[in-house]
Design a protein around this motif. Structure first.
Motif, PDB file in Angstrom:
ATOM      1  N   ALA A 417       0.867  -1.219   0.092  1.00 14.45           N
ATOM      2  CA  ALA A 417       0.036  -0.016   0.002  1.00 14.45           C
ATOM      3  C   ALA A 417       1.008   1.385  -0.083  1.00 14.45           C
ATOM      4  O   ALA A 417       2.110   1.334   0.514  1.00 14.45           O
ATOM      5  CB  ALA A 417      -1.065  -0.042   1.142  1.00 14.45           C
ATOM      6  N   THR A 418       0.403   2.214  -0.466  1.00 11.14           N
ATOM      7  CA  THR A 418       1.123   3.670  -0.551  1.00 11.14           C
ATOM      8  C   THR A 418       0.742   4.427   0.717  1.00 11.14           C
ATOM      9  O   THR A 418      -0.112   3.675   1.755  1.00 11.14           O
ATOM     10  CB  THR A 418       0.427   4.487  -1.538  1.00 11.14           C
ATOM     11  N   ALA A 419       1.537   5.364   1.068  1.00  7.97           N
ATOM     12  CA  ALA A 419       1.251   5.895   2.348  1.00  7.97           C
ATOM     13  C   ALA A 419      -0.026   6.524   2.368  1.00  7.97           C
ATOM     14  O   ALA A 419      -0.663   6.698   3.739  1.00  7.97           O
ATOM     15  CB  ALA A 419       2.217   7.160   2.574  1.00  7.97           C
ATOM     16  N   ASP A 420      -0.803   6.667   1.547  1.00  9.19           N
ATOM     17  CA  ASP A 420      -2.259   7.170   1.558  1.00  9.19           C
ATOM     18  C   ASP A 420      -3.116   6.011   1.660  1.00  9.19           C
ATOM     19  O   ASP A 420      -4.220   6.243   1.749  1.00  9.19           O
ATOM     20  CB  ASP A 420      -2.727   7.911   0.125  1.00  9.19           C
ATOM     21  N   GLY A 421      -2.677   4.826   1.665  1.00 14.89           N
ATOM     22  CA  GLY A 421      -3.561   3.591   1.882  1.00 14.89           C
ATOM     23  C   GLY A 421      -4.191   3.181   0.629  1.00 14.89           C
ATOM     24  O   GLY A 421      -5.078   2.394   0.721  1.00 14.89           O
ATOM     25  N   LEU A 422      -3.599   3.428  -0.401  1.00 20.25           N
ATOM     26  CA  LEU A 422      -3.912   2.866  -1.933  1.00 20.25           C
ATOM     27  C   LEU A 422      -3.183   1.814  -2.222  1.00 20.25           C
ATOM     28  O   LEU A 422      -1.827   1.420  -1.695  1.00 20.25           O
ATOM     29  CB  LEU A 422      -4.014   3.999  -2.835  1.00 20.25           C
TER      30      LEU A 422
END
Length: 538
Positions: A417-422
């Motif tokens: 996941a990315t830092a943005d939760g994606l």
């Protein structure tokens, strides 16, 4: 009625008939019944004699003693009053008042009585004892005390031939380390076996401990095991119990028995283990100087405790207490059958068999054998992280997983996941063995050994729903509420729930000092026997 002896005799006659007054060393006889006393008045016409002072009547194998007795020679019945004692060479009845029928060999007592039989004392307000059948029937509340415990009920019978008690109506059996409540109980004193029926509750106190523990020492009251069901077989000598639940009826589903294990630690926190299964068996096994508690749940078991939940065709729980106060106790749980599953630390683990060990209340290790599979839902991405292999070994630190080893044929699907939760991508990896390292419940590193292969996917090409071999995932893990249910067991626990106070001291009852020799004679019967509320609670 034949007068055999008297120091003084006075005879009077009137319209009512002839009366003989006898004084000193009085002895009379009717057929095989011998009557003796200090004084007697014999109403010859109506066939009645009133004996007074050190009365003793011997009829066959029965001996009756009392302060006064009115004897009817027509019915061969004696109405005895004052310190009544009737013995048959095997059992003794003690009561303030009793009626003895010499032809039927039956004594009926009232005003509170006791029957003594081979170390047992049975107490009741009223009842009967048949010397011919050697059976006592109690019409009111009855208590049976012996060296193994105390049995109480609203009514019951006792067969002295096989030392069997059939008690009914709010029956309670109390032993030093166990208590049994039921609607009815059949109890065999010689083997200390009991059959219980109705709403049955068996409580065991302690976890076995060392076989070298002093018999006078109180059991460990910080650990209690409860069994709830409809039918129970309990063996007090072998320390085994087997319980079954309520069978299905018209418009009513089957209700499996319930197992509840409560443990209090040094801080006072109470951990509970709740299990339901159609068949639950408990035993204590001796191994060297220690005794382990073994509980088996079969026929489809559901389990919940603070650390984990589980489902399996059968489960086996073993607790081995610490050898001394400084060593940790070891709990061991084995799950078997058609792909049992364990939910722990946010993950579901499935395999052909699973084994969990807990030391001193803290998870120690988890082993999965045969088609091992683990899944964990990533709540941010809504994807299942997956691990598969032939076997797994998980090691824990303070109930949190520290490492997980998988192999052979280890495989993993891991989403990133990315830092943005994606979703940023996914990795598929296979190797002979894989080791996963965790910290604070999060994966921190993966190490592979032998035959390492892998694929990395970008965010746009991540497979929709990959499934590794042995895939199994069910978000609905058993909960305490779902396993415990809302039946009568919950109401019982709310009313009589344990306080974890040390149990009351247990003093085996002693035979009264005035028990005659007849109560001690006779050998063991060779009959074949079939297979607590402690802490002062009802």
């Amino acid at each position: 009625m034949e007068i055999l002896n008297a120091d003084y005799v006075e005879v009077t006659s009137d319209s009512a008939g002839t009366t003989r007054r006898l004084e000193g060393n009085v002895r009379l006889r009717q057929d095989t019944t011998d009557l003796r006393s200090n004084r007697a008045v014999y109403y010859e016409t109506r066939g009645e004699v009133v004996l007074d002072g050190a009365v003793r009547i011997v009829s066959g194998r029965d001996t009756l003693t009392a302060a006064t007795v009115t004897y009817d020679s027509n019915t061969k019945t004696a109405l005895a009053d004052g310190a009544v004692r009737v013995g048959d060479g095997e059992s003794v009845l003690l009561a303030p008042t009793a009626t003895y029928d010499s032809r039927a060999e039956v004594s009926a007592f009232s005003g509170g009585g006791r029957i003594l039989h081979r170390g047992a004392v049975l107490t009741s307000p009223s009842g009967t004892y048949s010397s011919a059948r050697r059976v006592a029937e109690f019409e009111g509340p009855v208590t049976l005390d012996d060296s193994s415990g105390t049995l109480v009920a609203e009514r019951g019978t006792y067969d002295a031939n096989i030392r069997r008690a059939d008690f009914a109506g709010t029956v309670r059996l109390r032993r030093p380390d166990a208590a049994l409540d039921a609607d009815s109980v059949v109890y065999f004193r010689r083997t200390e076996r009991a059959r219980a029926y109705g709403r049955v509750v068996l409580e065991r106190i302690g976890d076995g401990g060392s076989v070298e523990r002093s018999p006078e020492a109180d059991p460990d009251s910080t650990r209690r095991t409860f069994l709830f069901g409809e039918t129970l077989l309990f063996d007090g000598q072998e320390e085994t119990a087997s319980i079954r639940g309520e069978e299905a009826g018209e418009g009513r589903p089957a209700r499996p028995p319930l197992l509840l294990v409560l443990s209090a630690d040094s801080t006072g926190r109470v951990d509970s283990t709740v299990v339901r299964a159609p068949r639950i068996d408990a035993a204590r096994l001796v191994a060297g100087a220690d005794t382990s508690t073994v509980i088996t749940a079969a026929g489809g078991a559901r389990l919940w405790e603070r650390r984990l939940a589980a489902v399996a065709d059968s489960a086996r729980f073993v607790r081995t207490p610490a050898a001394d106060s400084t060593a940790p106790a070891l709990d061991w749980l084995g799950l078997y059958g058609s792909r049992p599953s364990v939910w722990a630390d946010g993950s579901q683990l499935t395999g052909d068999s699973l084994f969990v060990s807990v030391r001193d209340g803290t998870a120690d290790s988890l082993r999965v054998r045969g088609q091992a599979f683990a899944a964990r839902l990533d709540s941010t991405l809504g994807r299942l992280q997956q691990i598969a292999g032939a076997r797994m070994l998980g090691l824990f630190d303070g109930d949190a997983i520290r490492s997980l080893g998988v192999g052979p044929n280890a495989q993993v699907v891991y989403y990133r996941a990315t830092a943005d939760g994606l979703l940023s991508g996914a990795d598929e990896l296979s190797a002979d063995t894989l080791t996963f390292q965790f910290a604070d419940g999060e994966l921190r590193g993966v190490t592979g050994y032998g035959g390492i292969e892998g694929t990395t996917y970008g965010a746009t090409v991540v497979p929709d729903d990959p499934r590794l071999p042995g895939f199994a995932y069910d978000p609905d893990a058993p909960t305490r509420a779902s396993v415990l249910g809302d039946g009568w067991e919950v109401g019982w626990l709310e009313r009589y729930g344990p306080t974890f106070a040390p149990p009351a001291s247990f003093d085996p009852p002693e035979d009264p000092a005035d028990a005659p020799p007849e109560a001690e004679e006779g050998g063991d019967d060779d009959a074949t026997a079939e297979a607590d509320r402690s802490s002062g609670r009802p």
